[in-house]
Scaffold this motif. Structure first.
Motif, PDB file in Angstrom:
ATOM      1  N   LEU A  78       2.634   8.425   5.340  1.00  6.91           N
ATOM      2  CA  LEU A  78       4.013   7.638   5.342  1.00  6.91           C
ATOM      3  C   LEU A  78       4.053   6.740   4.055  1.00  6.91           C
ATOM      4  N   ARG A  79       2.995   6.241   4.024  1.00  4.32           N
ATOM      5  CA  ARG A  79       3.026   5.250   2.613  1.00  4.32           C
ATOM      6  C   ARG A  79       3.223   6.123   1.398  1.00  4.32           C
ATOM      7  N   ARG A  80       2.463   7.322   1.455  1.00  8.04           N
ATOM      8  CA  ARG A  80       2.649   8.232   0.070  1.00  8.04           C
ATOM      9  C   ARG A  80       4.011   8.859  -0.027  1.00  8.04           C
ATOM     10  N   SER A  81       4.598   9.019   1.193  1.00  8.10           N
ATOM     11  CA  SER A  81       6.139   9.594   0.923  1.00  8.10           C
ATOM     12  C   SER A  81       6.966   8.566   0.435  1.00  8.10           C
ATOM     13  N   ARG A  82       6.764   7.200   1.135  1.00  8.87           N
ATOM     14  CA  ARG A  82       7.608   6.228   0.475  1.00  8.87           C
ATOM     15  C   ARG A  82       7.478   5.870  -0.830  1.00  8.87           C
ATOM     16  N   LEU A  83       6.377   6.187  -1.374  1.00  8.12           N
ATOM     17  CA  LEU A  83       5.943   5.812  -2.909  1.00  8.12           C
ATOM     18  C   LEU A  83       6.556   7.102  -3.918  1.00  8.12           C
ATOM     19  N   GLU A  84       6.877   8.104  -3.271  1.00  9.45           N
ATOM     20  CA  GLU A  84       7.266   9.442  -4.162  1.00  9.45           C
ATOM     21  C   GLU A  84       8.155   9.200  -5.263  1.00  9.45           C
ATOM     22  N   GLY A  85       9.189   8.393  -4.992  1.00  7.78           N
ATOM     23  CA  GLY A  85      10.097   8.186  -6.071  1.00  7.78           C
ATOM     24  C   GLY A  85       9.705   7.371  -7.197  1.00  7.78           C
ATOM     25  N   TRP A  86       8.177   6.698  -7.031  1.00  7.71           N
ATOM     26  CA  TRP A  86       7.777   6.149  -8.267  1.00  7.71           C
ATOM     27  C   TRP A  86       7.139   6.781  -9.144  1.00  7.71           C
ATOM     28  N   LEU A  87       6.839   8.300  -8.866  1.00  7.72           N
ATOM     29  CA  LEU A  87       6.355   9.161  -9.688  1.00  7.72           C
ATOM     30  C   LEU A  87       4.731   8.976  -9.954  1.00  7.72           C
ATOM     31  N   PHE A  88       4.071   8.480  -8.911  1.00  8.19           N
ATOM     32  CA  PHE A  88       2.696   8.219  -9.162  1.00  8.19           C
ATOM     33  C   PHE A  88       2.217   8.467  -7.725  1.00  8.19           C
ATOM     34  N   THR A  89       0.988   8.758  -7.492  1.00  4.70           N
ATOM     35  CA  THR A  89       0.147   8.869  -6.325  1.00  4.70           C
ATOM     36  C   THR A  89      -0.732   7.603  -6.411  1.00  4.70           C
ATOM     37  N   CYS A  90      -0.776   6.992  -5.090  1.00  2.00           N
ATOM     38  CA  CYS A  90      -1.429   5.607  -5.166  1.00  2.00           C
ATOM     39  C   CYS A  90      -3.092   6.356  -4.863  1.00  2.00           C
ATOM     40  N   ARG A  91      -3.840   5.532  -5.653  1.00  2.00           N
ATOM     41  CA  ARG A  91      -5.363   5.916  -5.551  1.00  2.00           C
ATOM     42  C   ARG A  91      -6.172   4.668  -5.310  1.00  2.00           C
ATOM     43  N   CYS A  92      -5.436   3.677  -4.645  1.00  2.00           N
ATOM     44  CA  CYS A  92      -5.973   2.572  -4.257  1.00  2.00           C
ATOM     45  C   CYS A  92      -7.288   2.744  -3.246  1.00  2.00           C
ATOM     46  N   GLN A  93      -8.043   1.711  -2.931  1.00  2.00           N
ATOM     47  CA  GLN A  93      -9.094   1.976  -2.033  1.00  2.00           C
ATOM     48  C   GLN A  93      -8.789   2.353  -0.626  1.00  2.00           C
ATOM     49  N   ARG A  94      -7.562   1.622  -0.234  1.00  2.00           N
ATOM     50  CA  ARG A  94      -7.214   2.021   1.142  1.00  2.00           C
ATOM     51  C   ARG A  94      -6.570   3.604   1.225  1.00  2.00           C
ATOM     52  N   CYS A  95      -5.781   4.030   0.025  1.00  2.00           N
ATOM     53  CA  CYS A  95      -5.463   5.434   0.035  1.00  2.00           C
ATOM     54  C   CYS A  95      -6.497   6.431  -0.117  1.00  2.00           C
ATOM     55  N   THR A  96      -7.495   6.111  -0.651  1.00  3.62           N
ATOM     56  CA  THR A  96      -8.740   6.992  -0.695  1.00  3.62           C
ATOM     57  C   THR A  96     -10.006   7.003   0.160  1.00  3.62           C
ATOM     58  N   TRP A  97      -9.682   6.046   1.035  1.00  5.98           N
ATOM     59  CA  TRP A  97     -10.696   5.860   2.229  1.00  5.98           C
ATOM     60  C   TRP A  97     -10.642   7.045   3.075  1.00  5.98           C
ATOM     61  N   PRO A  98     -11.935   7.473   3.627  1.00  9.88           N
ATOM     62  CA  PRO A  98     -11.911   8.627   4.507  1.00  9.88           C
ATOM     63  C   PRO A  98     -11.249   8.597   5.585  1.00  9.88           C
ATOM     64  N   ALA A  99     -10.933   7.220   6.313  1.00  6.44           N
ATOM     65  CA  ALA A  99     -10.376   7.077   7.468  1.00  6.44           C
ATOM     66  C   ALA A  99      -8.758   6.362   7.207  1.00  6.44           C
ATOM     67  N   ASP A 100      -8.015   6.579   8.045  1.00  3.98           N
ATOM     68  CA  ASP A 100      -6.679   5.881   8.008  1.00  3.98           C
ATOM     69  C   ASP A 100      -6.586   4.700   8.470  1.00  3.98           C
ATOM     70  N   LEU A 101      -6.774   3.440   8.071  1.00  6.96           N
ATOM     71  CA  LEU A 101      -7.122   2.171   8.589  1.00  6.96           C
ATOM     72  C   LEU A 101      -5.737   1.722   9.129  1.00  6.96           C
ATOM     73  N   ALA A 102      -4.532   2.527   9.063  1.00  9.18           N
ATOM     74  CA  ALA A 102      -3.272   2.135   9.729  1.00  9.18           C
ATOM     75  C   ALA A 102      -3.511   3.009  11.081  1.00  9.18           C
ATOM     76  N   ARG A 103      -4.214   3.739  11.448  1.00  9.63           N
ATOM     77  CA  ARG A 103      -4.389   4.593  12.487  1.00  9.63           C
ATOM     78  C   ARG A 103      -5.739   4.683  13.515  1.00  9.63           C
ATOM     79  N   GLY A 104      -5.865   3.282  13.875  1.00  4.83           N
ATOM     80  CA  GLY A 104      -7.031   3.089  14.727  1.00  4.83           C
ATOM     81  C   GLY A 104      -6.653   2.884  16.145  1.00  4.83           C
ATOM     82  N   PHE A 105      -7.507   3.319  17.009  1.00  7.89           N
ATOM     83  CA  PHE A 105      -7.676   3.296  18.355  1.00  7.89           C
ATOM     84  C   PHE A 105      -8.714   2.356  18.840  1.00  7.89           C
ATOM     85  N   CYS A 106      -8.497   1.836  19.774  1.00 11.95           N
ATOM     86  CA  CYS A 106      -9.690   1.030  20.528  1.00 11.95           C
ATOM     87  C   CYS A 106     -10.545   1.963  21.192  1.00 11.95           C
ATOM     88  N   CYS A 107     -11.877   1.705  21.063  1.00 10.18           N
ATOM     89  CA  CYS A 107     -12.969   2.486  21.726  1.00 10.18           C
ATOM     90  C   CYS A 107     -12.457   2.771  23.142  1.00 10.18           C
TER      91      CYS A 107
END
Length: 148
Positions: A78-107
């Motif tokens: 969703l963050r990537r799609s919201r940034l599409e109009g900026w003509l770049f792909t975010c390559r920050c640590q969070r966007c390249t992390w193997p797990a999506d840190l915004a989509r975590g669930f309790c054990c």
């Protein structure tokens, strides 16, 4: 003229006055990150102040989020799609992390305080890889897998 319009579109700041844009020599060149090191705010109308959010080392790049705070809580796709109009792909640590840190669930283990994360879907993923990403990674504390 079209170059000037593009500069204002991609580097201009929306000022507090409706419809007004401002272009600032240095502030307008600050790069985006989903893990920003700074934020900006307007004071006295059109004066922009940049404030560090983290302890920064000398020479470390100053970054801000081009998304509003609520947008940073969204999943990587969703963050990537919201940034599409900026003509770049975010390559920050969070966007390249193997797990999506915004989509975590309790054990699933009530005694564990760990989290199971859904893996990030890479921008160039095919349908098979995207489907596989719907699985979760094991709990980061005890290794138990989230069951759906």
């Amino acid at each position: 003229l079209s170059a000037a319009v593009a500069v204002m579109q991609f580097n201009g700041f929306e000022l507090p006055d409706p419809g007004a844009l401002g272009l600032y020599e240095r502030t307008s060149m600050i790069a985006h990150s989903c893990c920003p090191t700074a934020e900006f705010a307007f004071v006295d109308g059109d004066t922009v102040v940049v404030t560090a959010l983290t302890g920064m080392e000398a020479g470390e790049e100053v970054t801000v989020s081009y998304l509003e705070p609520a947008g940073l809580l969204q999943s990587t796709p969703l963050r990537r799609s919201r940034l599409e109009g900026w003509l770049f792909t975010c390559r920050c640590q969070r966007c390249t992390w193997p797990a999506d840190l915004a989509r975590g669930f309790c054990c699933v283990d009530p005694g564990c305080r760990g989290t199971c994360f859904i893996p990030s879907v890479r921008e160039d993923s095919d349908a098979h890889e995207a489907q596989a990403a719907l699985a979760t990674q094991p709990c980061d504390a005890c290794g138990e897998e989230l069951r759906g």
